[in-house]
Design an enzyme around this catalytic site. Structure first.
Site, PDB file in Angstrom:
ATOM      1  N   SER A  95      -6.683 -29.409 -39.971  1.00 61.14           N
ATOM      2  CA  SER A  95      -6.377 -30.180 -38.770  1.00 61.14           C
ATOM      3  C   SER A  95      -7.511 -31.163 -38.512  1.00 61.14           C
ATOM      4  O   SER A  95      -8.635 -31.000 -39.022  1.00 61.14           O
ATOM      5  CB  SER A  95      -6.225 -29.240 -37.565  1.00 61.14           C
ATOM      6  N   TYR A 116      -8.507 -22.143 -32.270  1.00 61.94           N
ATOM      7  CA  TYR A 116      -7.876 -23.039 -33.239  1.00 61.94           C
ATOM      8  C   TYR A 116      -8.933 -23.884 -33.947  1.00 61.94           C
ATOM      9  O   TYR A 116      -8.925 -24.016 -35.174  1.00 61.94           O
ATOM     10  CB  TYR A 116      -6.875 -23.934 -32.520  1.00 61.94           C
TER      11      TYR A 116
END
Length: 254
Positions: free
Chosen positions: A144, A158
């Site tokens: 990401s 995350y």
């Protein structure tokens, strides 16, 4: 493992495994693709679909990537049927709504680690013996933008797991380059997929239209996979031109 109320992101049609790779059909090669769309128990819609453009068919096997034994079993099934594994795409990933230090729960943290990090490791380890034997193989780990840049929006769990995926990818290349293997860490910014509806603040349709689209990531993955074995693309950082993290609109801070 239940993911109710959590945000998942990734490419593909659920968590798919066991597809024939179009460029290596003569060699009977298989490939693994762990998608990250929302599915109960970490499973996928399962079935077979004809692919008229590639001239072949795809097979889906439901799998919870957070269970190492299950991952090994699926890899063995693919090898038994296809004889080899040429490409692996690891894009299973989740996030949760309670993602701030103020409301984060340990259960949520542990589930993110189990899927976003441990799941990637389990999948890589499952194909490693076969790829070493072939002295050829490519792995693409979908991390990401949060794997390179720290921000408040995705939350600490995350962000931490996606940074770890980047480190895991580079460490793999350090050890396995001598065996002809290569891995790429793909770090996309915001991608317009239905799972955005699970965010605490849902981006507007106008904002989503400016984001990366799933086909953009598909083309990027195909590009990496098409490189000859002598080429290792260690990492790719890709974002929308209209990058909300740079522009800092009110919604991009949520």
């Amino acid at each position: 493992m239940h993911d109710k109320g959590r945000e998942t992101r990734g490419l593909g049609d659920g968590r798919r495994y066991g597809h024939r790779r179009g460029g290596r059909r003569g060699a009977g090669g298989g490939w693994l693709d762990g998608g990250g769309f929302r599915a109960p128990q970490g499973a996928a819609r399962c079935g077979r679909r004809e692919n008229p453009q590639a001239g072949g068919e795809a097979e889906a096997i439901p799998l919870d990537v957070s269970v190492a034994a299950n991952v090994e079993k699926v890899a063995e099934q693919i090898l038994a049927k296809q004889g080899r594994i040429d490409l692996q795409v690891n894009s299973a990933g989740v996030n949760m709504q309670k993602r701030r230090w103020a409301d984060m729960e340990l259960e949520g943290w542990n589930q993110l680690v189990e899927i976003n990090l441990n799941g990637v490791l389990y999948c890589m380890r499952a194909v490693l013996p076969a790829m070493r034997k072939q002295r050829d193989g490519s792995i693409i780990n979908v991390s990401s933008w949060a794997g390179r840049h720290v921000s408040k929006m995705p939350g600490p769990a995350y962000t931490t797991t996606k940074h770890a995926v980047l480190a895991l990818t580079h460490s793999f290349n350090m050890d396995e380059c001598v065996n002809g293997l290569r891995a790429c860490c793909l770090m996309p910014g915001e991608v317009a997929t239905p799972i955005l509806k699970l965010r605490p603040v849902v981006p507007s349709e106008e904002e989503q239209a400016k984001m990366l689209q799933p086909e953009d990531l598909g083309r990027t993955i195909a590009f990496v996979a098409s490189m000859p074995p002598r080429v290792c693309m260690n990492e790719i950082l890709i974002s929308p031109t209209w990058n909300r993290g740079f522009i800092q609109t009110p919604s991009s801070r949520d």
